[in-house]
Design a protein around this motif. Structure first.
Motif, PDB file in Angstrom:
ATOM      1  N   THR A   8       2.715  81.600 -37.548  1.00 37.92           N
ATOM      2  CA  THR A   8       3.475  80.363 -37.230  1.00 37.92           C
ATOM      3  C   THR A   8       3.642  79.501 -38.449  1.00 37.92           C
ATOM      4  O   THR A   8       4.753  78.872 -38.578  1.00 37.92           O
ATOM      5  CB  THR A   8       2.878  79.840 -36.141  1.00 37.92           C
ATOM      6  OG1 THR A   8       1.585  79.433 -36.497  1.00 37.92           O
ATOM      7  CG2 THR A   8       3.062  80.280 -34.755  1.00 37.92           C
ATOM      8  N   ARG A   9       2.962  79.783 -39.672  1.00 38.42           N
ATOM      9  CA  ARG A   9       3.113  79.023 -40.728  1.00 38.42           C
ATOM     10  C   ARG A   9       4.154  79.431 -41.792  1.00 38.42           C
ATOM     11  O   ARG A   9       4.656  78.710 -42.400  1.00 38.42           O
ATOM     12  CB  ARG A   9       1.833  79.074 -41.736  1.00 38.42           C
ATOM     13  CG  ARG A   9       1.237  77.506 -41.674  1.00 38.42           C
ATOM     14  CD  ARG A   9      -0.197  77.470 -41.991  1.00 38.42           C
ATOM     15  NE  ARG A   9      -1.217  77.903 -41.213  1.00 38.42           N
ATOM     16  CZ  ARG A   9      -2.223  78.566 -41.272  1.00 38.42           C
ATOM     17  NH1 ARG A   9      -2.404  79.461 -42.658  1.00 38.42           N
ATOM     18  NH2 ARG A   9      -3.192  78.789 -40.433  1.00 38.42           N
ATOM     19  N   SER A  10       4.673  80.736 -41.680  1.00 40.70           N
ATOM     20  CA  SER A  10       5.900  81.280 -42.351  1.00 40.70           C
ATOM     21  C   SER A  10       6.575  81.922 -41.169  1.00 40.70           C
ATOM     22  O   SER A  10       6.954  83.116 -41.172  1.00 40.70           O
ATOM     23  CB  SER A  10       5.503  82.461 -43.248  1.00 40.70           C
ATOM     24  OG  SER A  10       4.131  82.403 -43.633  1.00 40.70           O
ATOM     25  N   LYS A  11       7.390  80.915 -40.346  1.00 37.02           N
ATOM     26  CA  LYS A  11       8.061  81.550 -39.286  1.00 37.02           C
ATOM     27  C   LYS A  11       9.216  82.307 -39.581  1.00 37.02           C
ATOM     28  O   LYS A  11       9.768  83.268 -39.188  1.00 37.02           O
ATOM     29  CB  LYS A  11       8.655  80.362 -38.309  1.00 37.02           C
ATOM     30  CG  LYS A  11       7.404  79.645 -37.302  1.00 37.02           C
ATOM     31  CD  LYS A  11       8.012  78.837 -36.466  1.00 37.02           C
ATOM     32  CE  LYS A  11       7.271  77.750 -36.075  1.00 37.02           C
ATOM     33  NZ  LYS A  11       7.136  76.463 -37.053  1.00 37.02           N
ATOM     34  N   VAL A  12       9.967  81.646 -40.676  1.00 37.57           N
ATOM     35  CA  VAL A  12      11.262  82.327 -41.056  1.00 37.57           C
ATOM     36  C   VAL A  12      10.836  83.940 -41.533  1.00 37.57           C
ATOM     37  O   VAL A  12      11.705  84.760 -41.077  1.00 37.57           O
ATOM     38  CB  VAL A  12      11.748  81.418 -42.330  1.00 37.57           C
ATOM     39  CG1 VAL A  12      13.179  82.239 -42.904  1.00 37.57           C
ATOM     40  CG2 VAL A  12      12.454  80.162 -41.495  1.00 37.57           C
ATOM     41  N   ARG A  13      10.000  83.829 -42.362  1.00 36.79           N
ATOM     42  CA  ARG A  13       9.850  85.065 -43.104  1.00 36.79           C
ATOM     43  C   ARG A  13       9.339  86.014 -41.807  1.00 36.79           C
ATOM     44  O   ARG A  13       9.948  87.274 -41.867  1.00 36.79           O
ATOM     45  CB  ARG A  13       8.653  84.856 -43.953  1.00 36.79           C
ATOM     46  CG  ARG A  13       8.217  86.316 -44.683  1.00 36.79           C
ATOM     47  CD  ARG A  13       7.905  85.987 -46.194  1.00 36.79           C
ATOM     48  NE  ARG A  13       6.672  84.829 -46.123  1.00 36.79           N
ATOM     49  CZ  ARG A  13       5.599  85.207 -46.120  1.00 36.79           C
ATOM     50  NH1 ARG A  13       4.988  86.448 -46.123  1.00 36.79           N
ATOM     51  NH2 ARG A  13       4.647  84.052 -46.191  1.00 36.79           N
ATOM     52  N   TYR A  14       8.741  85.954 -40.894  1.00 36.67           N
ATOM     53  CA  TYR A  14       8.254  86.889 -39.955  1.00 36.67           C
ATOM     54  C   TYR A  14       9.610  86.941 -39.053  1.00 36.67           C
ATOM     55  O   TYR A  14       9.793  87.899 -38.351  1.00 36.67           O
ATOM     56  CB  TYR A  14       7.187  86.435 -39.281  1.00 36.67           C
ATOM     57  CG  TYR A  14       5.699  86.560 -39.966  1.00 36.67           C
ATOM     58  CD1 TYR A  14       5.292  87.953 -40.280  1.00 36.67           C
ATOM     59  CD2 TYR A  14       5.278  85.571 -40.698  1.00 36.67           C
ATOM     60  CE1 TYR A  14       4.095  88.171 -40.831  1.00 36.67           C
ATOM     61  CE2 TYR A  14       4.160  85.911 -41.706  1.00 36.67           C
ATOM     62  CZ  TYR A  14       3.563  87.226 -41.694  1.00 36.67           C
ATOM     63  OH  TYR A  14       2.416  87.153 -42.364  1.00 36.67           O
ATOM     64  N   GLY A  15       9.966  85.848 -38.704  1.00 33.55           N
ATOM     65  CA  GLY A  15      11.436  85.827 -37.637  1.00 33.55           C
ATOM     66  C   GLY A  15      12.513  86.961 -38.179  1.00 33.55           C
ATOM     67  O   GLY A  15      13.148  87.485 -37.663  1.00 33.55           O
ATOM     68  N   LEU A  16      12.650  86.805 -39.672  1.00 33.75           N
ATOM     69  CA  LEU A  16      13.539  87.655 -40.243  1.00 33.75           C
ATOM     70  C   LEU A  16      13.387  89.338 -40.003  1.00 33.75           C
ATOM     71  O   LEU A  16      14.052  90.058 -39.547  1.00 33.75           O
ATOM     72  CB  LEU A  16      13.755  87.536 -41.901  1.00 33.75           C
ATOM     73  CG  LEU A  16      14.353  86.408 -42.340  1.00 33.75           C
ATOM     74  CD1 LEU A  16      13.974  85.942 -43.885  1.00 33.75           C
ATOM     75  CD2 LEU A  16      15.688  86.417 -41.821  1.00 33.75           C
ATOM     76  N   ILE A  17      12.032  89.544 -40.097  1.00 36.04           N
ATOM     77  CA  ILE A  17      11.568  90.898 -40.122  1.00 36.04           C
ATOM     78  C   ILE A  17      11.900  91.287 -38.594  1.00 36.04           C
ATOM     79  O   ILE A  17      11.867  92.300 -37.983  1.00 36.04           O
ATOM     80  CB  ILE A  17      10.373  91.244 -40.550  1.00 36.04           C
ATOM     81  CG1 ILE A  17      10.254  92.671 -41.034  1.00 36.04           C
ATOM     82  CG2 ILE A  17       9.009  90.885 -39.607  1.00 36.04           C
ATOM     83  CD1 ILE A  17      10.790  92.946 -42.379  1.00 36.04           C
ATOM     84  N   VAL A  18      11.358  90.105 -37.501  1.00 36.49           N
ATOM     85  CA  VAL A  18      11.568  90.530 -36.287  1.00 36.49           C
ATOM     86  C   VAL A  18      12.967  90.974 -36.039  1.00 36.49           C
ATOM     87  O   VAL A  18      13.348  91.958 -34.964  1.00 36.49           O
ATOM     88  CB  VAL A  18      10.989  89.326 -35.493  1.00 36.49           C
ATOM     89  CG1 VAL A  18      11.402  89.517 -33.800  1.00 36.49           C
ATOM     90  CG2 VAL A  18       9.366  89.264 -35.310  1.00 36.49           C
TER      91      VAL A  18
END
Lengths: 421, 443
Positions: A11-21
């Motif tokens: 949750t601390r790097s939502k965007v980065r993980y969101g992108l890959i999701v």
């Protein structure tokens, strides 16, 4: 398990993980739909014609010598051609017919069971001689085929018919109706008459002429502009004219195709040089007919491979970055007693969570994309098993792509914790 | 400053070559695929004759069986072509500035025996107006005129290729070409004529294919017993007359009918003329379906005939999705790459670089990636187009049908720049938000 810490870290790097999701979700949607399109096309391409495709040659003779304009000369020439072709070594059967399979078209007409007021049924219509069904490798399985005598008498009758205008009745159709013996395909028999033997039953056309079924061939598939690929009707007659030339089907023994092909053109030109002759194998014609669809299949398959490659690349990048970012933390954990396996498991688990989130979103996207394709390009609805397969495939690809960067992370020495980076 | 930024970008890309290569490759594949399929679709969809779009109209009449739909999709489908008798009747109208019926046939060409054996050739049969209507360019001579249509002069127009084949490329106007048992006088030789589609006849193969090599007048339809080698759909009892006489009175539709109408008023007037004609025919027992005549412009016609194959749309959608995924992928990779550079950015900020400087520098780096990827993608899609053309050629289509023309190259560059920006904007923004002090402390 470390679900809690992993989720909190994510949750601390939502965007980065969101992108890959999102990337994984889109990949699942595109891959499953591509597979679905491919399977549909393969099913269509794989349909068997019911003919001995691999051992058939088509031969076209196109006369330019005006002598061919005389009916008798033309008829004699057709007889001689059949004779010449039939005597080539390795030839099993020859036929003069207008029906050349896999051409993606031909002649069609509308008929319906005689006396019925039902809808007109469109069907392909072709001539056949005594050798046509043997040359196709689709024997008559019920009733009978045509004889030489029948073909000749029908030729004579058709010639008379076309020479004289038929007297018309009130309704504009000819007064005297013709009845014609025909062989039809099993599928057309079912369509017109339902189950049970169609032998002896009759069809009629809009002129009121009737077609009496004397034989049935079992399997028949010929691609056509309209969805009537399986419905065929053959009547006895030879087929040749000065303008249209004459066409032959030649069926060879297995392995003899090449030799017959090489000899056929010369043999025919030797018999009569006042024409051009073109010989092609049925498989060439079939391949030509299917080339575009095969190309599309190839491209879609390529897209799937590339997509998996690009997405794996994304996962590798993400994990490498995760590892680099946490080198000190990993060192600290290792110094506090974590095993390599623990570190490896951490990253694999992290990736599995990311992939699974992507896949659950992807299932919805896949269904939505499929709905759009069904609407836009009349694709078929996607089979659920493709989704399941896609999920498994991407899980596997995700774990594989994480493995190497994660190993690198696991390799971080505990001593790193004590160093300033 | 730009140069400096470019140098930084280049150095940054070289720092981790494998990663940079993969990043560039990812974007290149996306661009290559979408450019290739955009170009493939464009090849079908582009207007082959924009200069005539305003005036040319394709005519269809609903002369079909009242009991049954025309084979196709809906109950409202109009026959794609017209019957001989309808063509003859509606051509009496004075509303069109020009008009032609046209169809293709096949005849034997008998060249000088020294040149070649006789060969069968596709022949287009039309009226004199055909050539100016479709802007056919002439190398030698000109089209025949309306008088030749009326009197049935044996005249022909041949293509540049046919002129090459029969007369070695010389000015052959006045020479004769033998079709079947008649000599036709060559009145015109066409120049290179490669409209993207054979717009005048979309009834087969979506109009893909080269124009015919020999053209003769419709006046020869009857004397030479010409029959169509294109599609022919009909209904109803077969005519009492045999042969060509029967074709002339039957409900067989087999002629493509074109008119040139000067303006909107002329179009409206022509529509009413056709409707009046259909209503008049109804009194004779024909045209029993509801009025449904069409006077279509080229774009409408291309739509109706579904010139763009479904496969082209599917592949374009799939390739654009592919590009989107590549871009997403790039965002993730760049984010990682840029944030890893936080200490360096911190130093630059501390030394006085503004946020904007940092942002611009990173965006430029992304655009460099986008452009390099785009160029590589363009090269790949040129290969893709060449491959599609090779496949098309084996299919008997026109050589060079698919092209990477200026609009497509432009599209590709735009896609590359957009992909670079879309992928780079967020990572660059995040990077310039980094507080200058934080990383200074650590190092």
């Amino acid at each position: 398990m470390e679900f809690g810490p992993i989720l909190r870290a994510m949750t601390r790097s939502k965007v980065r993980y969101g992108l890959i999701v999102l990337e994984i979700a889109l990949t699942l949607a595109v891959v499953t739909n591509c597979v679905s399109l491919i399977r549909d096309a393969q099913k269509e391409l794989g349909r068997e014609s019911g003919f001995d495709d691999a051992n058939i040659l088509t031969v076209r003779s196109q006369p330019f010598d005006p002598a061919f304009q005389e009916k008798g000369y033309l008829a004699n020439s057709v007889r001689r051609d059949l004779d010449v072709l039939g005597r080539l070594p390795g030839v099993k059967a020859v036929s003069n017919t207008r029906f050349l399979p896999w051409q993606g078209g031909g002649s069609s007409t509308e008929t319906r069971p005689a006396g019925s007021k039902g809808p007109w049924l469109r069907n392909q219509i072709y001539n056949a001689d005594e050798g046509t069904f043997a040359a196709l490798g689709s024997p008559v399985v019920e009733g009978r085929g045509f004889t030489r005598a029948e073909v000749e008498s029908e030729d004579a009758r058709l010639a008379t018919l076309s020479a004289t205008a038929r007297a018309r009745g009130e309704d504009g159709t000819p007064k005297d109706k013709i009845t014609q013996d025909v062989v039809i395909s099993r599928a057309f028999a079912r369509l017109a008459f339902g189950e049970g033997s169609p032998l002896g039953k009759r069809l009629e056309d809009s002129d009121g002429d009737q077609y009496q079924v004397v034989g049935v061939i079992d399997r028949f598939y010929n691609p056509y502009g309209w969805p009537i690929h399986e419905y065929a009707l053959f009547y006895p007659s030879s087929s040749a004219s000065y303008a249209g030339g004459s066409a032959y089907l030649v069926r060879t023994e297995a392995g003899a195709l090449g030799g017959v092909r090489a000899a056929a053109e010369k043999a025919l030109l030797d018999a009569n040089g006042g024409r051009n002759v073109r010989v092609r194998t049925l498989l060439e014609i079939k391949d030509g007919f299917q080339a575009t669809q095969k190309l599309v299949l190839g491209v879609l398959t390529g897209v799937i491979v590339l997509l998996l490659f690009v997405t794996s690349l994304g996962i590798i990048g993400l994990t490498s970055f995760s590892v680099a970012e946490r080198t000190r933390q990993i060192g600290t954990r290792r110094a506090l007693g974590a095993q390599r396996g623990d570190i490896l498991r951490y990253f694999l688990l992290e990736n599995w969570i990311v992939t699974s989130l992507g896949l659950s979103l992807g299932v919805f996207l896949a269904v939505a994309l499929n709905a759009a394709l069904v609407n836009q390009v009349r694709a078929h609805r996607m089979d659920g098993s493709y989704l399941a397969g896609g999920v498994l495939l991407l899980w596997a690809a995700g774990l594989l792509a994480t493995w190497f960067p994660a190993l690198k992370g696991a390799g971080v020495a505990p001593a790193i914790a004590t160093r300033n980076v | 400053m730009l140069l400096h930024n470019l140098r930084i970008a280049w150095k940054s890309m070289q720092r981790n070559r494998t990663l940079s290569f993969l990043i560039v490759l990812g974007i290149a594949l996306g661009i290559a695929l979408s450019t290739t399929f955009a170009a493939a679709r464009h090849a079908f969809a582009r207007n082959p004759l924009p200069s005539k779009t305003k005036v040319l109209r394709y005519v269809r009449l609903d002369s079909w069986d009242p009991q049954k739909a025309y084979p196709g999709d809906g109950a409202n489908t109009v026959p794609t072509q017209v019957t001989y008798r309808d063509m003859t009747e509606i051509m009496k109208s004075k509303i069109p500035a020009r008009q032609t019926g046209t169809f293709k046939t096949m005849l034997y060409v008998f060249p000088d025996p020294k040149v070649s054996r006789p060969f069968k050739e596709t022949i287009r049969v039309s009226h004199a107006d055909f050539f100016p209507m479709f802007a056919a360019p002439f190398r030698y001579g000109a089209a025949w005129d309306a008088r030749a249509d009326a009197s049935g002069e044996p005249v022909a127009v041949i293509s540049k290729e046919m002129n090459e084949k029969l007369f070695g490329g010389a000015d052959s106007v006045g020479k004769t070409v033998r079709l079947e048992d008649r000599d036709f006088r060559v009145v015109g030789v066409l120049d290179d004529w490669t409209p993207s589609l054979k717009i005048y006849d979309l009834t087969q193969n979506r109009g893909v294919g080269a124009p015919e090599n020999i053209f003769i007048s419709f006046a020869w339809f009857r004397p030479m017993n010409l029959r169509t080698f294109g599609n022919s759909d009909g209904w109803g009892p077969s005519p009492a007359q045999r042969g060509i006489e029967g074709v002339m009175v039957s409900e067989q539709t087999w002629i493509q009918m074109w008119v040139e109408l000067a303006d909107a008023d002329a179009v409206a007037a022509y529509r009413s003329f056709l409707d009046a004609y259909a209503l008049e025919q109804r009194r004779h027992g024909r045209f029993l379906r509801p009025l449904n005549n069409r006077v279509s412009s080229i774009p409408e016609l291309m739509d109706d005939f579904r010139v763009v194959p479904r496969e082209a749309n599917t592949l374009l959608v799939v390739s654009l999705l592919f590009l989107a995924i590549c871009s997403l992928n790039l965002v993730g990779l760049l984010l990682g790459k840029f944030l890893a550079r936080a200490p360096e950015v911190g130093v630059r900020r501390a030394l006085g670089a503004s946020r904007l400087d940092i942002f611009v520098q990173h965006i430029i780096e992304c655009e460099v990636i986008g452009i390099v990827g785009g160029l590589l993608g363009l090269a790949l899609s040129a290969a893709g187009i060449a491959f599609l053309n090779a496949v098309m050629k084996t299919q008997g289509g026109r050589p060079g049908f698919f092209q990477l023309d200026a609009p497509m190259v432009g599209l590709s560059v735009l896609l590359a720049l957009a992909a670079g920006f879309v992928a780079g904007a967020y990572p660059a923004w995040r990077t310039c938000q980094l507080p200058p002090a934080l990383h200074l402390k650590v190092s």
